[in-house]
Design a protein around this motif. Structure first.
Motif, PDB file in Angstrom:
ATOM      1  N   ALA A 105       0.862  -1.176   0.000  1.00 48.68           N
ATOM      2  CA  ALA A 105       0.000   0.000   0.000  1.00 48.68           C
ATOM      3  C   ALA A 105       0.901   1.229   0.000  1.00 48.68           C
ATOM      4  CB  ALA A 105      -0.909   0.010   1.227  1.00 48.68           C
ATOM      5  N   GLN A 106       0.359   2.332  -0.481  1.00 48.92           N
ATOM      6  CA  GLN A 106       1.136   3.558  -0.490  1.00 48.92           C
ATOM      7  C   GLN A 106       0.986   4.305   0.829  1.00 48.92           C
ATOM      8  OE1 GLN A 106       0.985   6.052  -3.895  1.00 48.92           O
ATOM      9  NE2 GLN A 106       1.940   4.473  -5.156  1.00 48.92           N
ATOM     10  N   ALA A 107       2.075   4.915   1.232  1.00 49.17           N
ATOM     11  CA  ALA A 107       2.099   5.788   2.417  1.00 49.17           C
ATOM     12  C   ALA A 107       3.068   6.922   2.104  1.00 49.17           C
ATOM     13  CB  ALA A 107       2.559   5.016   3.646  1.00 49.17           C
ATOM     14  N   ASP A 108       2.609   8.125   2.250  1.00 45.02           N
ATOM     15  CA  ASP A 108       3.440   9.304   1.966  1.00 45.02           C
ATOM     16  C   ASP A 108       4.024   9.282   0.557  1.00 45.02           C
ATOM     17  OD1 ASP A 108       3.018  10.270   4.589  1.00 45.02           O
ATOM     18  OD2 ASP A 108       4.655   9.015   5.337  1.00 45.02           O
ATOM     19  N   GLY A 109       3.245   8.793  -0.404  1.00 44.39           N
ATOM     20  CA  GLY A 109       3.685   8.785  -1.793  1.00 44.39           C
ATOM     21  C   GLY A 109       4.654   7.683  -2.166  1.00 44.39           C
ATOM     22  N   HIS A 110       4.878   6.726  -1.269  1.00 47.37           N
ATOM     23  CA  HIS A 110       5.799   5.613  -1.534  1.00 47.37           C
ATOM     24  C   HIS A 110       5.084   4.287  -1.318  1.00 47.37           C
ATOM     25  CE1 HIS A 110       9.486   8.066  -1.591  1.00 47.37           C
ATOM     26  NE2 HIS A 110       8.859   8.802  -0.675  1.00 47.37           N
ATOM     27  N   TRP A 111       5.412   3.307  -2.154  1.00 45.43           N
ATOM     28  CA  TRP A 111       4.919   1.957  -1.912  1.00 45.43           C
ATOM     29  C   TRP A 111       5.616   1.415  -0.675  1.00 45.43           C
ATOM     30  CZ3 TRP A 111       0.754   0.032  -3.920  1.00 45.43           C
ATOM     31  CH2 TRP A 111       0.320   0.486  -5.163  1.00 45.43           C
ATOM     32  N   ARG A 112       4.849   0.714   0.168  1.00 44.30           N
ATOM     33  CA  ARG A 112       5.381   0.104   1.382  1.00 44.30           C
ATOM     34  C   ARG A 112       4.808  -1.308   1.511  1.00 44.30           C
ATOM     35  NH1 ARG A 112       9.212   3.404   1.495  1.00 44.30           N
ATOM     36  NH2 ARG A 112       8.911   5.448   2.438  1.00 44.30           N
ATOM     37  N   TYR A 113       5.594  -2.201   2.106  1.00 42.85           N
ATOM     38  CA  TYR A 113       5.152  -3.567   2.376  1.00 42.85           C
ATOM     39  C   TYR A 113       4.108  -3.521   3.486  1.00 42.85           C
ATOM     40  CZ  TYR A 113       5.255  -8.335   4.209  1.00 42.85           C
ATOM     41  OH  TYR A 113       4.895  -9.579   4.656  1.00 42.85           O
ATOM     42  N   LEU A 114       2.931  -4.079   3.226  1.00 46.25           N
ATOM     43  CA  LEU A 114       1.847  -4.075   4.208  1.00 46.25           C
ATOM     44  C   LEU A 114       1.838  -5.373   5.011  1.00 46.25           C
ATOM     45  CD1 LEU A 114      -0.577  -2.435   5.263  1.00 46.25           C
ATOM     46  CD2 LEU A 114      -1.955  -3.522   3.485  1.00 46.25           C
ATOM     47  N   ASP A 115       1.660  -6.497   4.321  1.00 46.03           N
ATOM     48  CA  ASP A 115       1.648  -7.804   4.966  1.00 46.03           C
ATOM     49  C   ASP A 115       1.673  -8.886   3.894  1.00 46.03           C
ATOM     50  OD1 ASP A 115      -0.955  -7.999   3.928  1.00 46.03           O
ATOM     51  OD2 ASP A 115      -1.910  -7.584   5.835  1.00 46.03           O
ATOM     52  N   GLY A 116       1.625 -10.125   4.328  1.00 43.15           N
ATOM     53  CA  GLY A 116       1.635 -11.211   3.362  1.00 43.15           C
ATOM     54  C   GLY A 116       1.167 -12.516   3.961  1.00 43.15           C
ATOM     55  N   SER A 117       0.789 -13.419   3.080  1.00 39.73           N
ATOM     56  CA  SER A 117       0.472 -14.789   3.508  1.00 39.73           C
ATOM     57  C   SER A 117       1.540 -15.677   2.881  1.00 39.73           C
ATOM     58  CB  SER A 117      -0.930 -15.193   3.071  1.00 39.73           C
ATOM     59  OG  SER A 117      -1.045 -15.099   1.670  1.00 39.73           O
ATOM     60  N   TYR A 118       2.037 -16.626   3.653  1.00 41.67           N
ATOM     61  CA  TYR A 118       3.178 -17.397   3.179  1.00 41.67           C
ATOM     62  C   TYR A 118       3.184 -18.818   3.713  1.00 41.67           C
ATOM     63  CZ  TYR A 118       5.147 -16.617   7.809  1.00 41.67           C
ATOM     64  OH  TYR A 118       5.346 -16.591   9.161  1.00 41.67           O
ATOM     65  N   SER A 119       4.010 -19.621   3.069  1.00 37.71           N
ATOM     66  CA  SER A 119       4.309 -20.961   3.561  1.00 37.71           C
ATOM     67  C   SER A 119       5.804 -21.191   3.356  1.00 37.71           C
ATOM     68  CB  SER A 119       3.492 -22.023   2.821  1.00 37.71           C
ATOM     69  OG  SER A 119       3.862 -22.062   1.455  1.00 37.71           O
ATOM     70  N   VAL A 120       6.373 -21.998   4.211  1.00 39.20           N
ATOM     71  CA  VAL A 120       7.785 -22.362   4.121  1.00 39.20           C
ATOM     72  C   VAL A 120       7.864 -23.874   4.068  1.00 39.20           C
ATOM     73  CG1 VAL A 120      10.021 -22.324   5.301  1.00 39.20           C
ATOM     74  CG2 VAL A 120       8.528 -20.322   5.399  1.00 39.20           C
ATOM     75  N   SER A 121       8.666 -24.381   3.141  1.00 38.59           N
ATOM     76  CA  SER A 121       8.839 -25.831   3.053  1.00 38.59           C
ATOM     77  C   SER A 121      10.303 -26.154   2.780  1.00 38.59           C
ATOM     78  CB  SER A 121       7.942 -26.417   1.964  1.00 38.59           C
ATOM     79  OG  SER A 121       8.234 -25.848   0.712  1.00 38.59           O
ATOM     80  N   GLU A 122      10.689 -27.336   3.205  1.00 37.03           N
ATOM     81  CA  GLU A 122      12.055 -27.799   2.978  1.00 37.03           C
ATOM     82  C   GLU A 122      12.161 -28.361   1.563  1.00 37.03           C
ATOM     83  OE1 GLU A 122      15.236 -30.805   5.078  1.00 37.03           O
ATOM     84  OE2 GLU A 122      13.629 -29.948   6.295  1.00 37.03           O
ATOM     85  N   VAL A 123      13.298 -28.129   0.930  1.00 44.56           N
ATOM     86  CA  VAL A 123      13.544 -28.611  -0.429  1.00 44.56           C
ATOM     87  C   VAL A 123      14.176 -29.993  -0.343  1.00 44.56           C
ATOM     88  CG1 VAL A 123      14.848 -28.193  -2.552  1.00 44.56           C
ATOM     89  CG2 VAL A 123      13.833 -26.274  -1.308  1.00 44.56           C
ATOM     90  N   GLY A 124      13.610 -30.951  -1.058  1.00 46.65           N
ATOM     91  CA  GLY A 124      14.173 -32.296  -1.100  1.00 46.65           C
ATOM     92  C   GLY A 124      15.489 -32.334  -1.860  1.00 46.65           C
ATOM     93  N   ARG A 125      16.288 -33.321  -1.587  1.00 52.49           N
ATOM     94  CA  ARG A 125      17.604 -33.446  -2.231  1.00 52.49           C
ATOM     95  C   ARG A 125      17.512 -33.541  -3.747  1.00 52.49           C
ATOM     96  NH1 ARG A 125      22.090 -35.518  -0.420  1.00 52.49           N
ATOM     97  NH2 ARG A 125      22.013 -37.336  -1.777  1.00 52.49           N
ATOM     98  N   ASN A 126      16.454 -34.177  -4.247  1.00 57.29           N
ATOM     99  CA  ASN A 126      16.315 -34.369  -5.693  1.00 57.29           C
ATOM    100  C   ASN A 126      15.437 -33.302  -6.359  1.00 57.29           C
ATOM    101  OD1 ASN A 126      17.959 -36.694  -6.018  1.00 57.29           O
ATOM    102  ND2 ASN A 126      16.367 -37.883  -4.991  1.00 57.29           N
ATOM    103  N   ALA A 127      14.993 -32.334  -5.580  1.00 55.35           N
ATOM    104  CA  ALA A 127      14.177 -31.246  -6.142  1.00 55.35           C
ATOM    105  C   ALA A 127      15.099 -30.226  -6.809  1.00 55.35           C
ATOM    106  CB  ALA A 127      13.374 -30.584  -5.033  1.00 55.35           C
ATOM    107  N   PRO A 128      14.555 -29.455  -7.754  1.00 60.35           N
ATOM    108  CA  PRO A 128      15.373 -28.388  -8.357  1.00 60.35           C
ATOM    109  C   PRO A 128      15.835 -27.403  -7.289  1.00 60.35           C
ATOM    110  CG  PRO A 128      13.324 -28.699  -9.572  1.00 60.35           C
ATOM    111  CD  PRO A 128      13.217 -29.524  -8.327  1.00 60.35           C
ATOM    112  N   CYS A 129      17.079 -26.956  -7.395  1.00 64.59           N
ATOM    113  CA  CYS A 129      17.620 -26.000  -6.433  1.00 64.59           C
ATOM    114  C   CYS A 129      16.896 -24.663  -6.582  1.00 64.59           C
ATOM    115  CB  CYS A 129      19.116 -25.833  -6.641  1.00 64.59           C
ATOM    116  SG  CYS A 129      19.891 -24.903  -5.299  1.00 64.59           S
ATOM    117  N   PRO A 130      16.492 -24.047  -5.491  1.00 56.64           N
ATOM    118  CA  PRO A 130      15.761 -22.781  -5.571  1.00 56.64           C
ATOM    119  C   PRO A 130      16.613 -21.590  -5.998  1.00 56.64           C
ATOM    120  CG  PRO A 130      16.113 -23.358  -3.280  1.00 56.64           C
ATOM    121  CD  PRO A 130      16.588 -24.524  -4.108  1.00 56.64           C
ATOM    122  N   CYS A 131      17.913 -21.785  -6.219  1.00 52.32           N
ATOM    123  CA  CYS A 131      18.752 -20.672  -6.671  1.00 52.32           C
ATOM    124  C   CYS A 131      18.568 -20.416  -8.164  1.00 52.32           C
ATOM    125  CB  CYS A 131      20.223 -20.932  -6.369  1.00 52.32           C
ATOM    126  SG  CYS A 131      21.003 -22.146  -7.455  1.00 52.32           S
ATOM    127  N   GLY A 132      17.924 -21.363  -8.875  1.00 59.16           N
ATOM    128  CA  GLY A 132      17.674 -21.180 -10.294  1.00 59.16           C
ATOM    129  C   GLY A 132      18.746 -21.753 -11.208  1.00 59.16           C
TER     130      GLY A 132
END
Length: 144
Positions: A105-132
């Motif tokens: 949301a904007q505050a004082d003419g600047h975009w600001r982080y308001l909130d978020g919904s998230y999940s965290v999961s562990e990456v399996g050994r054979n899964a693609p690396c999240p670094c890309g």
């Protein structure tokens, strides 16, 4: 970070032309640019900027340093006031991914982080690396 180095946010642009100006006080043109700059700030440890870029309505009293090693960012979808992203990280010797939809949301003419919904999961050994890299996690960031 050298001004010619590629920006940590994964845009492919030089840091000096991407997130650095926003971290140093330039106005982010949209929520995605702010989100990318916040990711870069986490990578680089710019804790004051992270605190300042939080919306005053939801801003914590302080943002504390962490020992998280950020590995990569993928933007899934961006809209007028939200950004869905996936960020890989290493913490406590484990490779994990954060999947979040952040609201802005904007505050004082600047975009600001308001909130978020998230999940965290562990990456399996054979899964693609999240670094890309395109490699399996065990052959990339998960190597011991």
């Amino acid at each position: 970070m050298a001004k010619t180095e590629t920006c940590p946010c994964g845009s492919g642009r030089a840091f000096a032309e991407c997130c650095e100006p926003i971290i140093q006080g330039a106005t982010a043109p949209n929520p995605e640019a702010l989100m990318r700059s916040r990711y870069s700030a986490y990578v680089l440890g710019c804790w004051d900027y992270l605190h300042k870029s939080w919306h005053p309505r939801t801003r914590p009293s302080r943002v504390s340093p962490t020992s998280t090693d950020w590995l990569g960012l993928t933007i899934v979808k961006a809209s007028d006031n939200s950004v869905e992203f996936i960020a890989g990280f290493r913490e406590g010797g484990k490779i994990k991914v954060l999947h979040e939809t952040s609201r802005f949301a904007q505050a004082d003419g600047h975009w600001r982080y308001l909130d978020g919904s998230y999940s965290v999961s562990e990456v399996g050994r054979n899964a693609p690396c999240p670094c890309g890299s395109g490699l399996k996690s065990k052959r990339c960031c998960g190597k011991q």
